[in-house]
Design a protein around this motif. Structure first.
Motif, short mmCIF file in Angstrom:
data_model
loop_
_atom_site.label_atom_id
_atom_site.label_comp_id
_atom_site.label_asym_id
_atom_site.label_seq_id
_atom_site.Cartn_x
_atom_site.Cartn_y
_atom_site.Cartn_z
N ASN A 70 0.86 -1.18 0.00
CA ASN A 70 0.00 0.00 0.00
C ASN A 70 0.90 1.24 0.00
O ASN A 70 1.47 1.61 1.02
CB ASN A 70 -0.91 -0.02 1.23
CG ASN A 70 -1.96 1.05 1.18
OD1 ASN A 70 -1.76 2.13 0.62
ND2 ASN A 70 -3.10 0.79 1.80
N ASP A 96 -0.21 4.24 2.37
CA ASP A 96 0.14 3.99 3.77
C ASP A 96 1.65 4.04 3.99
O ASP A 96 2.11 4.47 5.05
CB ASP A 96 -0.40 2.64 4.24
CG ASP A 96 -1.89 2.69 4.55
OD1 ASP A 96 -2.47 3.79 4.55
OD2 ASP A 96 -2.48 1.61 4.81
N GLY A 113 0.37 4.06 7.91
CA GLY A 113 -0.89 3.31 7.91
C GLY A 113 -1.84 3.79 9.00
O GLY A 113 -1.45 3.97 10.14
N SER A 133 -3.34 9.69 5.47
CA SER A 133 -3.69 8.65 4.49
C SER A 133 -5.20 8.60 4.29
O SER A 133 -5.67 8.40 3.17
CB SER A 133 -3.13 7.28 4.89
OG SER A 133 -3.70 6.83 6.10
#
Length: 68
Positions: free
Chosen positions: A30, A33, A38, A43
């Motif tokens: 990702n 992230d 994250g 985000s």
């Protein structure tokens, strides 16, 4: 059709979202992230902006279709 600033911003956001989904599907990575952390507020803001960009592109496409 010429793209205005909002169209360009939406296009860039949707490309970012598409690349992120592609990386997630292919590599389980990702990018958003990784850049913003994250679960961070930043985000989440990026994800909301990508969604709004996609909505704007849908609305723009429908408006173009009505003009023809």
């Amino acid at each position: 059709m010429k793209m205005n600033a909002l169209d360009w911003i939406a296009w860039i956001l949707v490309v970012i979202g598409g690349l992120n989904w592609g990386l997630w599907g292919a590599l389980n990575f990702n990018l958003v992230d990784a850049i913003f952390g994250g679960g961070s507020i930043a985000s989440s803001v990026v994800y909301v902006l990508v969604g709004l960009g996609a909505l704007w592109m849908i609305i723009s496409a429908l408006m173009m279709k009505k003009k023809k």
